[in-house]
Design a protein around this motif. Structure first.
Motif, PDB file in Angstrom:
ATOM      1  N   MET A  29      25.527 -38.068 -50.523  1.00 10.85           N
ATOM      2  CA  MET A  29      26.364 -39.276 -50.482  1.00 10.85           C
ATOM      3  C   MET A  29      27.080 -39.330 -49.129  1.00 10.85           C
ATOM      4  SD  MET A  29      25.951 -41.065 -53.194  1.00 10.85           S
ATOM      5  CE  MET A  29      26.974 -41.776 -54.496  1.00 10.85           C
ATOM      6  N   GLU A  30      27.462 -38.170 -48.639  1.00 11.07           N
ATOM      7  CA  GLU A  30      28.083 -38.017 -47.310  1.00 11.07           C
ATOM      8  C   GLU A  30      27.170 -38.608 -46.218  1.00 11.07           C
ATOM      9  OE1 GLU A  30      30.997 -35.750 -47.202  1.00 11.07           O
ATOM     10  OE2 GLU A  30      31.292 -36.768 -45.260  1.00 11.07           O
ATOM     11  N   ASP A  31      25.872 -38.231 -46.267  1.00 10.43           N
ATOM     12  CA  ASP A  31      24.916 -38.746 -45.281  1.00 10.43           C
ATOM     13  C   ASP A  31      24.842 -40.268 -45.318  1.00 10.43           C
ATOM     14  OD1 ASP A  31      24.154 -36.143 -44.587  1.00 10.43           O
ATOM     15  OD2 ASP A  31      22.568 -36.080 -46.116  1.00 10.43           O
ATOM     16  N   ILE A  32      24.792 -40.795 -46.550  1.00 17.44           N
ATOM     17  CA  ILE A  32      24.657 -42.248 -46.700  1.00 17.44           C
ATOM     18  C   ILE A  32      25.888 -42.948 -46.115  1.00 17.44           C
ATOM     19  CG2 ILE A  32      24.351 -44.139 -48.352  1.00 17.44           C
ATOM     20  CD1 ILE A  32      23.080 -42.005 -50.290  1.00 17.44           C
ATOM     21  N   ALA A  33      27.067 -42.440 -46.466  1.00 21.60           N
ATOM     22  CA  ALA A  33      28.325 -43.033 -45.977  1.00 21.60           C
ATOM     23  C   ALA A  33      28.376 -42.986 -44.448  1.00 21.60           C
ATOM     24  CB  ALA A  33      29.508 -42.279 -46.575  1.00 21.60           C
ATOM     25  N   LYS A  34      28.018 -41.833 -43.905  1.00 19.99           N
ATOM     26  CA  LYS A  34      28.064 -41.628 -42.458  1.00 19.99           C
ATOM     27  C   LYS A  34      27.129 -42.619 -41.751  1.00 19.99           C
ATOM     28  CE  LYS A  34      27.984 -37.556 -39.452  1.00 19.99           C
ATOM     29  NZ  LYS A  34      27.519 -36.161 -39.380  1.00 19.99           N
ATOM     30  N   GLN A  35      25.940 -42.728 -42.308  1.00 24.26           N
ATOM     31  CA  GLN A  35      24.923 -43.594 -41.726  1.00 24.26           C
ATOM     32  C   GLN A  35      25.391 -45.055 -41.671  1.00 24.26           C
ATOM     33  OE1 GLN A  35      22.186 -42.051 -40.630  1.00 24.26           O
ATOM     34  NE2 GLN A  35      21.353 -43.937 -39.755  1.00 24.26           N
ATOM     35  N   LEU A  36      26.152 -45.448 -42.709  1.00 25.93           N
ATOM     36  CA  LEU A  36      26.609 -46.837 -42.801  1.00 25.93           C
ATOM     37  C   LEU A  36      27.969 -47.035 -42.124  1.00 25.93           C
ATOM     38  CD1 LEU A  36      25.578 -47.453 -46.493  1.00 25.93           C
ATOM     39  CD2 LEU A  36      24.872 -48.922 -44.619  1.00 25.93           C
ATOM     40  N   GLY A  37      28.570 -45.945 -41.706  1.00 26.76           N
ATOM     41  CA  GLY A  37      29.907 -46.038 -41.114  1.00 26.76           C
ATOM     42  C   GLY A  37      30.961 -46.489 -42.114  1.00 26.76           C
ATOM     43  N   ILE A  38      30.775 -46.082 -43.377  1.00 24.78           N
ATOM     44  CA  ILE A  38      31.760 -46.428 -44.416  1.00 24.78           C
ATOM     45  C   ILE A  38      32.222 -45.132 -45.100  1.00 24.78           C
ATOM     46  CG2 ILE A  38      30.801 -48.732 -44.846  1.00 24.78           C
ATOM     47  CD1 ILE A  38      29.332 -47.546 -47.279  1.00 24.78           C
ATOM     48  N   SER A  39      33.170 -45.254 -46.007  1.00 24.04           N
ATOM     49  CA  SER A  39      33.648 -44.062 -46.715  1.00 24.04           C
ATOM     50  C   SER A  39      32.829 -43.866 -47.997  1.00 24.04           C
ATOM     51  CB  SER A  39      35.124 -44.213 -47.076  1.00 24.04           C
ATOM     52  OG  SER A  39      35.246 -45.222 -48.067  1.00 24.04           O
ATOM     53  N   LYS A  40      32.789 -42.602 -48.475  1.00 26.43           N
ATOM     54  CA  LYS A  40      32.099 -42.330 -49.738  1.00 26.43           C
ATOM     55  C   LYS A  40      32.714 -43.148 -50.878  1.00 26.43           C
ATOM     56  CE  LYS A  40      32.046 -37.687 -49.883  1.00 26.43           C
ATOM     57  NZ  LYS A  40      31.751 -36.393 -50.539  1.00 26.43           N
ATOM     58  N   LYS A  41      34.028 -43.361 -50.778  1.00 27.60           N
ATOM     59  CA  LYS A  41      34.745 -44.118 -51.810  1.00 27.60           C
ATOM     60  C   LYS A  41      34.144 -45.522 -51.985  1.00 27.60           C
ATOM     61  CE  LYS A  41      39.350 -45.539 -53.000  1.00 27.60           C
ATOM     62  NZ  LYS A  41      40.553 -46.072 -52.355  1.00 27.60           N
ATOM     63  N   THR A  42      33.802 -46.135 -50.853  1.00 33.72           N
ATOM     64  CA  THR A  42      33.196 -47.476 -50.902  1.00 33.72           C
ATOM     65  C   THR A  42      31.871 -47.438 -51.676  1.00 33.72           C
ATOM     66  OG1 THR A  42      34.160 -47.845 -48.715  1.00 33.72           O
ATOM     67  CG2 THR A  42      32.522 -49.462 -49.485  1.00 33.72           C
ATOM     68  N   ILE A  43      31.109 -46.370 -51.441  1.00 35.80           N
ATOM     69  CA  ILE A  43      29.833 -46.251 -52.172  1.00 35.80           C
ATOM     70  C   ILE A  43      30.103 -46.120 -53.670  1.00 35.80           C
ATOM     71  CG2 ILE A  43      27.704 -44.920 -52.461  1.00 35.80           C
ATOM     72  CD1 ILE A  43      27.931 -44.012 -49.585  1.00 35.80           C
ATOM     73  N   TYR A  44      31.079 -45.278 -54.011  1.00 32.23           N
ATOM     74  CA  TYR A  44      31.376 -45.057 -55.439  1.00 32.23           C
ATOM     75  C   TYR A  44      31.953 -46.291 -56.134  1.00 32.23           C
ATOM     76  CZ  TYR A  44      30.237 -40.102 -55.046  1.00 32.23           C
ATOM     77  OH  TYR A  44      29.567 -38.928 -54.875  1.00 32.23           O
ATOM     78  N   GLN A  45      32.395 -47.267 -55.354  1.00 30.20           N
ATOM     79  CA  GLN A  45      32.829 -48.532 -55.966  1.00 30.20           C
ATOM     80  C   GLN A  45      31.629 -49.297 -56.538  1.00 30.20           C
ATOM     81  OE1 GLN A  45      34.937 -50.394 -52.779  1.00 30.20           O
ATOM     82  NE2 GLN A  45      36.865 -49.298 -53.199  1.00 30.20           N
ATOM     83  N   HIS A  46      30.443 -49.023 -55.967  1.00 30.13           N
ATOM     84  CA  HIS A  46      29.249 -49.762 -56.385  1.00 30.13           C
ATOM     85  C   HIS A  46      28.284 -48.943 -57.253  1.00 30.13           C
ATOM     86  CE1 HIS A  46      30.189 -53.138 -53.747  1.00 30.13           C
ATOM     87  NE2 HIS A  46      30.597 -52.236 -52.861  1.00 30.13           N
ATOM     88  N   PHE A  47      28.278 -47.611 -57.042  1.00 32.54           N
ATOM     89  CA  PHE A  47      27.340 -46.750 -57.782  1.00 32.54           C
ATOM     90  C   PHE A  47      28.046 -45.496 -58.291  1.00 32.54           C
ATOM     91  CE2 PHE A  47      24.977 -49.012 -54.458  1.00 32.54           C
ATOM     92  CZ  PHE A  47      23.979 -49.623 -55.200  1.00 32.54           C
ATOM     93  N   THR A  48      27.691 -45.071 -59.504  1.00 36.38           N
ATOM     94  CA  THR A  48      28.347 -43.876 -60.051  1.00 36.38           C
ATOM     95  C   THR A  48      27.852 -42.588 -59.379  1.00 36.38           C
ATOM     96  OG1 THR A  48      26.707 -43.812 -61.822  1.00 36.38           O
ATOM     97  CG2 THR A  48      28.814 -44.866 -62.334  1.00 36.38           C
ATOM     98  N   ASP A  49      26.578 -42.526 -59.024  1.00 39.68           N
ATOM     99  CA  ASP A  49      26.069 -41.332 -58.337  1.00 39.68           C
ATOM    100  C   ASP A  49      24.764 -41.638 -57.591  1.00 39.68           C
ATOM    101  OD1 ASP A  49      24.198 -41.588 -60.344  1.00 39.68           O
ATOM    102  OD2 ASP A  49      24.970 -39.926 -61.531  1.00 39.68           O
ATOM    103  N   LYS A  50      24.215 -40.631 -56.971  1.00 41.22           N
ATOM    104  CA  LYS A  50      23.011 -40.818 -56.159  1.00 41.22           C
ATOM    105  C   LYS A  50      21.836 -41.257 -57.023  1.00 41.22           C
ATOM    106  CE  LYS A  50      20.826 -37.309 -54.167  1.00 41.22           C
ATOM    107  NZ  LYS A  50      20.593 -36.125 -53.303  1.00 41.22           N
TER     108      LYS A  50
END
Lengths: 210, 210
Positions: free
Chosen positions: A23-44
């Motif tokens: 999840m760290e890689d995905i966030a980094k790649q998008l230049g966003i925080s992991k928290k933003t990802i977790y707002q949309h998806f529960t897990d990988k």
């Protein structure tokens, strides 16, 4: 944002497989925080599931559009397989291995898709080819359809085809042409030879006339 | 006594798979005590290992005797495959599934045999056929040899070919003829057609002339 996450994660999965992408890689790649990802998806796994579902829907609609344009079942099966090949060549072999081993929900989705859609579409192609006299009338269409689907997966198996010995494109092309040739009647061969000798994408110099 | 135990256990494994056959069953079948079995073997896996080793040695010597009698690579590959088919038809599909899942030592033995002997012998057959102009010169022999070996195993996979829908014999025959036909040149087809049309064992009425 959800679409951006899906698009970027798909790219990462294709390139590196599923397990090694965090999840760290995905966030980094998008230049966003992991928290933003977790707002949309529960897990990988949920992202993976959605990525696969979108891809399957997209493939299905692409294939649905195809037969209308195609002159005959041989051209159709070669086109569909070339499409699959091109996709397969962009995918890290670990992708499917990871899914099979570690992501049962996504693997079940893949298997269902394979069973209900891919097998079915190859089956129809074979039945159509037989009825037109282009494929042998003595083939068992359902055994052949299942064989073809398994061959696509076989190419991803590094135990069988070590990645340092064969390229994915080479394996898929080899299996595809062998599969189609094994079905052809003499009438079918005429069309097949015309097709592989006029289309550059099938590397005409390699496929000799029967 | 050791030979009797091996022969009877082999028969039971072929028929019921490995997992469901107990040391009790083997003893009962032979009319001996379990203690007698344990004088010769430490456990079921050791019997399994020995059964497989014996079978492989036997197969290998049968195949070694073959090529001398065969007129050409097409006849050779069809004969070898028919031999494999006949064996496969006597084996409960659970046999290979059990081994893959629960008996790692025996599975490793099977994989080594497959890699070193079966792949190698198919590879030689393909290279021989290509050099005689019976198989296409544009095939990749090592990809094709690996494909063929995997197809033999594929037929045992009940997820792909449910046993209530297909017979082992039907699947193996279908895959074999499709495999060979996918390799043939025009010259090869002439010999193939002669061969399948003169030998009753290939069910001549089913295999139409190309």
């Amino acid at each position: 944002m959800k679409e951006r996450i899906l698009a970027e994660t798909e790219r990462l999965f294709w390139k590196y497989g599923v397990r090694s992408v965090t999840m760290e890689d995905i966030a980094k790649q998008l230049g966003i925080s992991k928290k933003t990802i977790y707002q949309h998806f529960t897990d990988k796994e949920e992202i993976l599931y959605q990525v696969m579902l979108d891809k399957m829907v997209k493939n299905q609609s692409e294939m649905d559009c195809m037969p209308a344009k195609m002159a005959n079942p041989i051209e159709e099966i070669l086109s569909v397989m070339t499409m699959i090949q091109k996709q397969a060549d962009q995918v890290n072999p670990n992708f499917l291995i990871d899914i099979r081993r570690y992501y049962p929900k996504a693997y079940l989705l893949f298997r269902q898709y394979k069973e209900q859609f891919i097998v079915q579409s190859i089956l129809e192609n074979i039945q159509n080819g037989v009825s037109l006299g282009l494929y042998r009338s003595d083939v068992n269409p359902s055994i052949m359809a299942r064989l073809r689907v398994e061959q696509i997966e076989l190419a991803f198996n590094c135990d069988i085809f070590p990645t340092n010995e064969y390229s994915m494109l080479e394996i898929q092309r080899e299996l595809m042409h062998h599969f189609v040739r094994g079905l052809l009647t003499e009438k079918g061969f005429t069309i097949y030879n015309e097709h592989v000798n006029t289309k550059n994408e099938y590397n005409q110099s390699v496929y000799e006339k029967k």
